[in-house]
Design an enzyme around this catalytic site. Structure first.
Site, short mmCIF file in Angstrom:
data_model
loop_
_atom_site.label_atom_id
_atom_site.label_comp_id
_atom_site.label_asym_id
_atom_site.label_seq_id
_atom_site.Cartn_x
_atom_site.Cartn_y
_atom_site.Cartn_z
N GLY A 218 0.81 -1.20 0.00
CA GLY A 218 0.00 0.00 0.00
C GLY A 218 0.85 1.26 0.00
O GLY A 218 1.97 1.29 -0.51
N SER A 219 0.32 2.30 0.61
CA SER A 219 0.95 3.63 0.50
C SER A 219 2.27 3.75 1.24
O SER A 219 2.97 4.76 1.05
CB SER A 219 -0.02 4.70 1.00
OG SER A 219 -1.11 4.83 0.11
N THR A 220 2.65 2.78 2.07
CA THR A 220 3.98 2.85 2.68
C THR A 220 5.06 2.78 1.60
O THR A 220 6.17 3.29 1.79
CB THR A 220 4.20 1.72 3.71
OG1 THR A 220 4.02 0.45 3.07
CG2 THR A 220 3.26 1.85 4.88
N LYS A 222 5.15 4.38 -1.02
CA LYS A 222 5.36 5.70 -1.64
C LYS A 222 6.69 6.31 -1.23
O LYS A 222 7.23 7.15 -1.95
CB LYS A 222 4.20 6.62 -1.27
CG LYS A 222 2.89 6.24 -1.97
CD LYS A 222 1.71 7.06 -1.46
CE LYS A 222 0.41 6.63 -2.15
NZ LYS A 222 -0.78 7.31 -1.59
#
Length: 491
Positions: A218-220, A222
């Site tokens: 997920g967004s980790t 990024k």
């Protein structure tokens, strides 16, 4: 002697010679194979004829031995605070074998390691019982307790990994639901049933989610996308507005992807602001501009696409080689075909906190003989300079801003500089049918500006009594990461 008798005598002589040759072959050539065969009961009896050495955490043993009267196997293993430390120790069972540190360092713990040969020989000559050595771990007991208790309090399936970014030491490694290795360490029927019950449970308590399970990060992820964009020159100024609109239309597709915050927070904003509010459009666009090869190259420098050995084996996290343009864009926000272990995301966070240098994670500080002599010592070992110090400093600035002013604010610690990133990962054949995973990654800096701890928290809320709207890395993972960081900083 007549001819028939002579033939019989020669034949019998050949049979005797063949028997002698076979006996010698078994005695010498096959000696090790037979001696170590798992079906050789005498070997098993010998293995359990004396207490093993111990696994040590924070100067104290977390393992022991218990006599088992009426059995050929005289001693069985016991574990102190077994469920909390099971992802570290593994199990050692008279019936089920050994896993994790109990298995990897079985030779040291049992006393059969070749490096203990002289000690073993002296003990045999003096009539002393064989003794095993000890395995000294890098685990911080307070950090481990904070990690485990945080997951237990959520009543969630999940994992936590904490590393010292400067050295690669594993400070905490928790996985829930867990199990007590003591309950099936013997060979009784009841213990066999207990192991079978644990093996058959749908929530997989015997599985080490920190090392052996892979999930979309997920967004980790990024933070790695941002690092790749800076390293390859796609971004030169983290405060400069981008041209990434919201909702973002995937390349070669009609699919549009929005955000969990208002469009005004994310429309064509800078990378720094995009990380602050976890704007999908910014990172989808960066990955598309970078392309799959540059994204994969950066991911691999942080450890993706390779198994890690700490010395327990960790599954390989995956950044696929064959991706089309929309799939590549999705990896920028940690979705699509991308997968990661919690250990891997801890390594990414630790590498960025350590100014771009990724250290190989290790779990064992020292292997020690029964006479307390050092047999082997763990030491820091660089894996890669994944990105430049300048790039890492820029990502740190963004992560610290995200804690101070953005979605990761629940990881704040008074008087301490903390960087963090939230993550919510969709998964399943139809991502709308499955409850998303919640992630959180963070690091903390000490008064010298160094980072002694980096943490990755993974939560699978599928069995939690919680509304879908409450499933977010900042809400579920950040408080656990904060508690782990505080435990390390207090030390």
């Amino acid at each position: 002697m007549n001819r028939p008798l002579r033939h019989i005598a020669v034949f019998c002589g050949l049979l005797t010679l063949a028997l002698l040759l076979r006996a010698n072959w078994v005695q010498f050539a096959k000696n090790d194979d037979l001696a170590n065969d798992k079906k050789n009961r005498r070997v098993q009896i010998e293995a359990f004829s004396h207490p093993r050495g111990d696994i040590i955490v924070g100067g104290k043993s977390i393992t022991g031995a218990k006599e088992t009267p009426g059995s050929d196997f005289k001693f069985k293993r016991v574990f102190k605070e077994g469920p909390m430390y099971a992802p570290v120790t593994g199990y050692f069972s008279q019936a089920q074998g050994a896993t994790f540190l109990e298995g990897v360092h079985n030779g040291i713990l049992s006393g059969n390691d070749d490096r203990l040969f002289i000690k073993r020989t002296l003990d045999m000559l003096t009539g002393k019982k064989q003794q095993g050595g000890d395995v000294i771990t890098t685990i911080d007991p307070k950090a481990q307790k904070a990690a485990y208790q945080g997951l237990v309090d959520l009543n969630a399936k999940g994992a936590v990994v904490a590393l010292d970014p400067r050295s690669g030491k594993v400070l905490a490694m928790a996985s829930t639901p867990s199990y007590d290795p003591s309950v099936f360490s013997g060979i009784s029927l009841a213990e066999g049933k207990k192991f079978k019950e644990l093996s058959g449970r749908k929530d997989k308590p015997l599985s080490n989610r920190a090392l052996r399970e892979i999930y979309p990060p997920g967004s980790t992820f990024k933070i790695l996308t941002a690092a790749a964009a800076l390293e390859h020159g796609v971004v030169t100024d983290i405060d400069k507005p981008t041209d990434a609109p919201t909702p973002y239309k995937l390349p070669l597709s009609s699919t549009r992807i929005g955000n969990d915050v208002p469009d005004s927070n994310c429309d064509k904003v800078s990378v720094k602001t995009g990380m602050q509010w976890s704007c999908n459009n910014v990172f989808l666009d960066l990955a598309d501009k970078l392309g799959k090869d540059k994204m994969r190259e950066t991911a691999e420098k942080f450890g993706f696409n390779e198994e890690q050995f700490i010395p327990v084996r960790s599954a390989a996290s995956s950044y696929p080689e064959k991706l089309d343009k929309p799939q590549t864009a999705l990896t920028g926000m940690g979705q699509g075909s991308l997968t990661s272990t919690p250990l891997q995301m801890a390594m990414v966070t630790a590498g960025l906190a350590n100014d771009g240098k990724v250290m190989k994670p290790y779990l064992v500080e020292e292997l020690r003989g029964p006479d307390l002599s050092t047999i082997e010592k763990g030491s820091p070992d660089p894996l890669n300079q994944a990105v430049s110090e300048k790039t890492a400093k820029s990502v740190q600035e963004m992560m610290e801003n995200t804690v101070e002013n953005g979605t990761a604010n629940k990881a704040r610690i008074d008087g301490v500089t903390v960087g963090g990133k939230t993550g919510t990962a969709q998964h399943g054949a139809d991502v709308n049918d499955e409850r998303p995973f919640a992630w959180f990654v963070s690091y903390a800096k000490n008064s010298e500006g160094e980072s002694p701890v980096a943490v990755a928290v993974f939560v699978d809320p599928s069995d939690m009594d919680i509304a879908r709207s409450e499933i977010a890395g900042g809400k579920l993972g950040a408080p656990i990461a904060k508690a782990v960081m505080e435990a390390v900083l207090e030390r």
